[in-house]
Design an enzyme around this catalytic site. Structure first.
Site, PDB file in Angstrom:
ATOM      1  CG  HIS A   1       5.308   0.937   2.440  1.00 36.94           C
ATOM      2  ND1 HIS A   1       4.548   1.740   2.275  1.00 36.94           N
ATOM      3  CD2 HIS A   1       4.815   0.437   3.865  1.00 36.94           C
ATOM      4  CE1 HIS A   1       3.768   2.225   3.213  1.00 36.94           C
ATOM      5  NE2 HIS A   1       3.727   1.395   4.048  1.00 36.94           N
TER       6      HIS A   1
ATOM      7  CD  GLU B   1       0.713  -0.314   8.415  1.00 35.16           C
ATOM      8  OE1 GLU B   1       1.744   0.487   8.782  1.00 35.16           O
ATOM      9  OE2 GLU B   1      -0.448   0.264   7.875  1.00 35.16           O
TER      10      GLU B   1
ATOM     11  CB  CYS C   1       3.840   5.903   5.105  1.00 30.35           C
ATOM     12  SG  CYS C   1       4.471   4.986   6.627  1.00 30.35           S
TER      13      CYS C   1
ATOM     14  CG  HIS D   1       3.185  -3.075   6.165  1.00 28.09           C
ATOM     15  ND1 HIS D   1       4.358  -2.590   6.983  1.00 28.09           N
ATOM     16  CD2 HIS D   1       2.495  -2.029   5.701  1.00 28.09           C
ATOM     17  CE1 HIS D   1       4.197  -1.185   6.707  1.00 28.09           C
ATOM     18  NE2 HIS D   1       3.152  -0.846   6.168  1.00 28.09           N
TER      19      HIS D   1
ATOM     20  CG  HIS E   1      -0.280   0.369   2.675  1.00 25.02           C
ATOM     21  ND1 HIS E   1      -0.914   1.100   3.530  1.00 25.02           N
ATOM     22  CD2 HIS E   1       0.903   0.052   3.006  1.00 25.02           C
ATOM     23  CE1 HIS E   1      -0.141   1.177   4.587  1.00 25.02           C
ATOM     24  NE2 HIS E   1       0.845   0.594   4.292  1.00 25.02           N
TER      25      HIS E   1
ATOM     26  CG  HIS F   1       1.158 -12.158  -2.104  1.00 24.69           C
ATOM     27  ND1 HIS F   1       0.776 -13.005  -0.861  1.00 24.69           N
ATOM     28  CD2 HIS F   1       2.410 -12.188  -2.039  1.00 24.69           C
ATOM     29  CE1 HIS F   1       2.062 -13.353  -0.514  1.00 24.69           C
ATOM     30  NE2 HIS F   1       2.867 -12.864  -1.255  1.00 24.69           N
TER      31      HIS F   1
END
Length: 127
Positions: free
Chosen positions: A30, A113, A26, A32, A15, A70
């Site tokens: 990236h 996260e 952010c 998580h 996201h 994913h």
């Protein structure tokens, strides 16, 4: 007296967040490994002594696998994919789709996260 149970699930997703200060990490795409914790409650136990049979939560795991794992959360959600809003989104799905089929009720949905940070959504009137 109230009984509570919790179950953890996980999924991997990417996201990015818009509207942040220039250079904020952010704002870049990236990923998580998200951990989702569902907390259910009941005033009485059913069956052999369950709030809800953990196996009855499999449809939630299937939902996460199909729609979140994913994936790019910016493409999956119609709101910014912050942990807070992911938790609220998942809670609404759970209440609408799974809660009518199980004896327990959702008390909270927690989304992490990272191992050290999480957000929790508690539907109104359920804490």
């Amino acid at each position: 007296m109230e009984y509570r149970i919790g179950k953890r699930f996980s999924f991997d997703a990417a996201h990015h967040l818009e509207g942040l200060a220039p250079g904020h990490k952010c704002a870049r795409v990236h990923g998580h490994t998200y951990t989702v914790e569902v907390v259910l409650a009941a005033d009485r136990l059913s069956g052999p002594g369950f709030v809800t049979d953990f196996g009855d939560l499999a449809p939630f795991s299937d939902f996460l696998d199909k729609h979140f794992d994913h994936r790019d959360l910016n493409e999956v959600m119609n709101v910014p994919p912050t942990s807070e809003l992911v938790a609220a989104h998942l809670a609404r799905w759970f209440i609408d789709n799974l809660e009518p089929l199980i004896p327990g009720r959702l008390v909270s949905m927690r989304v992490a996260e990272t191992p050290g940070s999480w957000a929790e959504y508690t539907p109104a009137g359920r804490d």
